[in-house]
Design a protein around this motif. Structure first.
Motif, PDB file in Angstrom:
ATOM      1  N   SER A  15       1.005  -1.444  -0.080  1.00 28.53           N
ATOM      2  CA  SER A  15       0.094  -0.102   0.053  1.00 28.53           C
ATOM      3  C   SER A  15       0.850   1.781  -0.023  1.00 28.53           C
ATOM      4  N   ILE A 360     -11.198  -3.760   4.208  1.00 29.73           N
ATOM      5  CA  ILE A 360     -10.328  -3.040   3.252  1.00 29.73           C
ATOM      6  C   ILE A 360     -11.123  -2.238   3.530  1.00 29.73           C
ATOM      7  N   ALA A 372      -6.874  -1.839   6.699  1.00 31.46           N
ATOM      8  CA  ALA A 372      -6.440  -2.645   5.473  1.00 31.46           C
ATOM      9  C   ALA A 372      -5.632  -3.975   5.887  1.00 31.46           C
ATOM     10  N   THR A 386      -5.339  -5.827  -2.592  1.00 27.03           N
ATOM     11  CA  THR A 386      -5.599  -4.326  -1.695  1.00 27.03           C
ATOM     12  C   THR A 386      -4.828  -3.400  -2.002  1.00 27.03           C
ATOM     13  N   VAL A 390      -6.329   0.695  -1.708  1.00 30.82           N
ATOM     14  CA  VAL A 390      -5.930   1.482  -0.262  1.00 30.82           C
ATOM     15  C   VAL A 390      -5.825   2.527  -1.433  1.00 30.82           C
TER      16      VAL A 390
END
Length: 414
Positions: A15, A360, A372, A386, A390
């Motif tokens: 992320s 999430i 997350a 993910t 995000v």
């Protein structure tokens, strides 16, 4: 936009990388060394073929049968703690065919672009060990094989059509397998990623993009102005930002509780042990389905991983459970014997949720806090997707339709 990411496992680092690529000013904080918790000792698989939720039909009954067998593949340590009882009862409610199939569909939708994203990461200069050996799900009994067939139509809907193997055909596909293995499903597209190499690659790329990474920096409390979180207090001082992303694995639930929005994320302990050099030469990655043990060949070593233990937040290695994993390899793999080069066994805590799906999205009603976590045994598999969700949510205020199913809101006031 200044973003604080709490957690430097696969999900947190992925992320941070994507947010930084999108032009955000990112700081990552972790209470330990980056990638040293659940990411480090996982099965090293991009496990699309094994992405069914843990809550499944028959799981509760099976766990009751195994209650007095501490070396079983699934073990629930008895506890009357209210949060634990509530979690397990909610998980039991999701152990239905309908919920399992819906959860599997959601997971496969989330992971649909994973292989392309991993290839994109490498094309962007992130260096990590990855193999494209597929996976062979190996069954001793017809019963376990047929259990998998019940959900095969969902996999096939996503283009995952396995090769069905019976009798000698199993050993022709993987000669190392013993005659105990009578049936198999070979999925050619699954991959293997050595997690420590991925951590190093993501850390290096994040640093190149200007991300600040602070290891051994536990978050003690949060700074707030009303519902807005303005920063965190750590052992190394205060860090402030416009947005907070909690990607701290199993510890995320405790953090959301501090913020007044508790989420049901609890530990599911897993184990792994490495052998270098590899005792046998494998053509493909395996999962010994009756024992629930993954066998993953990597550069210079092979990893055995397995078991699910529901209990507390302790990471002590239970020698009996490690012995059960090794016994499965001894019985199912020709030539395994008593291998040398065994590393110290590892135990780590996977972040589990009652419905088996990750959490999430924005932590409502807080306007600038996102979560997350809750990826269970699929953190490595689901980290790329993910990170995309995000980034869309934080940097562009766009919420993909799929993310609604995974939103923290589904748990209400836990």
């Amino acid at each position: 936009m200044r973003i604080i990411v709490v957690g430097a496992g696969a999900v947190g680092l992925a992320s941070a990388y994507r947010l930084a690529k999108d032009g955000c000013d990112v700081t990552v904080l972790d209470a330990r060394q980056a990638g040293s918790a659940a990411t480090h000792g996982n099965a090293a698989k991009i496990a699309l073929a094994e992405s069914g939720p843990v809550p499944a039909p028959g799981v509760i009954l099976q766990s009751i049968k195994w209650l007095l067998k501490p070396d079983s593949p699934l073990y629930v340590r008895p506890s009357l703690a209210p949060d634990f009882v509530k979690f397990m009862l909610n998980m039991a409610r999701h152990c239905t065919t309908r919920d399992f199939r819906a959860g599997l569909t959601t997971t496969l939708r989330l992971a649909e672009g994973t292989m392309d994203l991993l290839d994109d990461w490498q094309a962007d200069g992130i260096s990590f060990e990855m193999h494209k050996a597929g996976v062979l799900l190996a069954f001793e009994t017809r019963e376990r094989y047929e259990e998998h067939l019940a959900s095969l139509d969902i996999f096939e809907r996503f283009g995952m059509v396995p090769e069905h193997l019976h009798g000698d055909a199993v050993q022709q596909r993987e000669p190392v397998l013993s005659d105990r293995i009578k049936h198999g499903l070979y999925f050619p597209d699954d991959r293997q990623v050595e997690p420590d190499s991925l951590t190093r690659g993501l850390l290096k790329k994040c640093t190149e993009l200007g991300v600040e990474v602070h290891e051994n920096t536990p978050v003690r409390r949060f700074l707030r102005q009303g519902d807005t979180v303005t920063g965190v207090v750590t052992d190394k001082g205060e860090f402030t930002g416009d947005t907070l992303l909690l990607a701290a694995g199993v510890w995320t639930g405790q953090m959301t509780r501090q913020l007044g929005v508790p989420l049901p994320i609890r530990p599911g302990k897993g184990y792994s042990v490495d052998f270098a050099p590899a005792p046998v030469n494998l053509r493909t990655s395996l999962t010994l389905e009756d024992a629930r043990v993954a066998v993953t060949p990597l550069d210079g070593f092979v990893r055995l991983a397995g078991t699910m233990e529901f209990g507390g937040l302790e990471e002590k290695v239970n020698a009996r459970r490690v012995a059960a994993i090794k016994h499965a390899a001894t019985e199912s793999l020709r030539g395994w014997g008593t291998p040398s080069g065994e590393a110290n066994p590892w135990a780590g805590l996977r972040p589990m949720t009652p419905d088996g799906l990750p959490v999430i999205g924005r932590l409502a009603p807080l306007p600038n806090v996102y979560v997350a976590s809750g990826h269970g045994m699929l953190g490595l598999t689901l980290a790329p997707a993910t990170a995309e969700i995000v980034t869309e949510a934080i940097a562009h205020h766009r919420i993909p339709d799929l993310a609604e199913t995974l939103s923290p809101r589904r748990f209400g006031r836990w």
